[in-house]
Design an enzyme around this catalytic site. Structure first.
Site, mmCIF file in Angstrom:
data_model
loop_
_atom_site.group_PDB
_atom_site.id
_atom_site.type_symbol
_atom_site.label_atom_id
_atom_site.label_comp_id
_atom_site.label_asym_id
_atom_site.label_seq_id
_atom_site.Cartn_x
_atom_site.Cartn_y
_atom_site.Cartn_z
ATOM 1 N NE ARG A 9 -3.113 -0.178 3.205
ATOM 2 C CZ ARG A 9 -3.431 -0.045 4.496
ATOM 3 N NH1 ARG A 9 -3.161 -1.019 5.351
ATOM 4 N NH2 ARG A 9 -4.016 1.048 4.932
ATOM 5 C CB SER A 11 -0.352 4.260 4.200
ATOM 6 O OG SER A 11 0.171 3.061 4.746
ATOM 7 C CE LYS A 81 -3.368 -2.735 13.176
ATOM 8 N NZ LYS A 81 -4.451 -2.196 12.339
ATOM 9 C CG ASP A 82 -4.720 -4.040 8.440
ATOM 10 O OD1 ASP A 82 -5.489 -3.875 9.400
ATOM 11 O OD2 ASP A 82 -3.888 -3.188 8.070
ATOM 12 C CB THR A 125 -10.958 4.612 17.839
ATOM 13 O OG1 THR A 125 -10.495 3.297 17.447
ATOM 14 C CG2 THR A 125 -12.358 4.484 18.426
ATOM 15 C CB SER A 127 -10.544 -0.210 16.249
ATOM 16 O OG SER A 127 -10.711 -1.374 17.012
ATOM 17 N NE ARG A 129 -8.476 -4.275 18.760
ATOM 18 C CZ ARG A 129 -7.657 -3.388 19.312
ATOM 19 N NH1 ARG A 129 -7.507 -3.337 20.628
ATOM 20 N NH2 ARG A 129 -6.985 -2.536 18.554
ATOM 21 N N GLY A 148 -8.147 6.853 7.975
ATOM 22 C CA GLY A 148 -6.978 7.495 7.390
ATOM 23 C C GLY A 148 -5.689 6.885 7.906
ATOM 24 C CG ASN A 149 -1.967 8.353 6.288
ATOM 25 O OD1 ASN A 149 -1.818 9.229 7.130
ATOM 26 N ND2 ASN A 149 -1.912 8.611 4.987
ATOM 27 C CB VAL A 150 -0.046 6.756 11.409
ATOM 28 C CG1 VAL A 150 0.537 7.420 12.662
ATOM 29 C CG2 VAL A 150 -0.329 5.281 11.678
ATOM 30 N NE ARG A 153 -6.378 6.135 11.337
ATOM 31 C CZ ARG A 153 -6.800 4.914 11.613
ATOM 32 N NH1 ARG A 153 -6.963 4.539 12.877
ATOM 33 N NH2 ARG A 153 -7.065 4.045 10.656
#
Length: 302
Positions: A9, A11, A81-82, A125, A127, A129, A148-150, A153
């Site tokens: 990707r 990002s 995790k993705d 967030t 998520s 979770r 969005g990416n880190v 955010r």
């Protein structure tokens, strides 16, 4: 092989992870030429809705897998995790790198931790979770979706859109944002996503030469731990549609697995754990899932 082409990707975090894999491969194979193949995925493009609403984390993989099928890339690098619990037919994960920090991070410019925020403070967030576990601690907070990416955010936090945001420690650390972590959200009080902090490399299952090349990067301890976490998630039919958390740790030759299923609307949750030999990782994960189901986890999942 003249050149190994790695799909990724676009990002900043994805590119960092792919360059990290490239560096590890170059160290083992100095004569190997490596080419990055940056691609845009549907998961990166559709930022106006939650992942649960647009089809899940598998949207981050599809274009990369198509590139491998078309012969435009030899392998792809993912945040594990993705990666869906079941890969598309024809693909495998020959390497899972040594796991980085698996914890979540509380990030804020004004508050030291979750407890310090005032009533009604806005938290971002993406998520379910994280939302479920946050509600279990503070049902007086306003929790809004944040995609969005880190970097984007963090920019929204700095612009004053949120009082705090929740991110993965590993992503922040990999991008050099160590100082943005105000508080770590650690197990057992707070559990991460299954396989959070681990990087995986995917390739076609008929590419034996690529498999052999990549397998040298595989970390047995990390594979053991994430196998248990992903087995638990798979037994629960977990996805980004369900607030599922899991964390496994090795204690000598024993594996300790903790799991959680929660509600993203009420904060209610059930927890379970199991301990056993490391060579029974998947069975332990499934056992935790069964304990969670016995406590009513299906009510949250359904």
């Amino acid at each position: 092989m003249p050149t190994l082409r790695i799909a990724t990707r676009k990002s900043p975090l994805a590119l960092w992870q792919t360059e990290h894999v490239a560096e590890l491969l170059r160290a083992r194979h100095p004569d190997l030429a490596i080419e990055l193949v940056p691609l845009s995925t549907r998961g990166d493009e559709l930022l106006d809705r939650s992942l649960a609403a647009i089809g899940g984390k598998g949207l981050f993989l599809k274009e990369l897998e198509l590139a491998m099928l078309r012969g435009e890339a030899d392998c792809a690098v993912h945040s594990l995790k993705d990666v869906p619990m079941a890969l598309e037919p024809g693909f495998e994960l020959p390497a899972i790198l040594k796991r980085a920090d698996a914890a979540d991070a509380f990030v804020s410019n004004d508050y030291a931790d979750i407890a310090a925020m005032p009533r009604g403070a806005r938290v971002g967030t993406s998520s379910l979770r994280r939302r479920a576990q946050l509600l279990a601690l503070r049902d007086d907070l306003v929790i809004d979706d944040l995609r969005g990416n880190v970097n984007s955010r963090l920019a929204k936090l700095d612009a004053g859109d949120y009082a705090a945001i929740l991110l993965a420690c590993a992503g922040l650390q990999r991008l050099g944002f160590h100082d943005r972590i105000r508080a770590r959200l650690d197990a057992p009080a707070w559990l991460p996503a299954p396989a959070q902090g681990a990087i995986a490399i995917e390739c076609r299952d008929d590419a034996s030469d690529i498999h052999t090349l990549l397998a040298a990067l595989d970390d047995a301890d990390t594979r053991c731990r994430v196998s248990a976490e992903r087995a638990m998630n798979r037994a629960l039919d977990g996805s980004c549609h369900v607030p599922v958390a899991a964390y496994a740790t090795l204690e000598g030759q024993d594996l300790f697995v903790q799991g959680l299923v929660g509600s993203a609307t009420s904060g209610a949750q059930v927890r379970a754990e199991a301990r056993g030999p490391r060579d029974a990782a998947e069975a332990l994960g499934q056992a935790v899932a069964e304990l969670l189901i016995a406590q009513g986890a299906r009510d949250f999942i359904d």
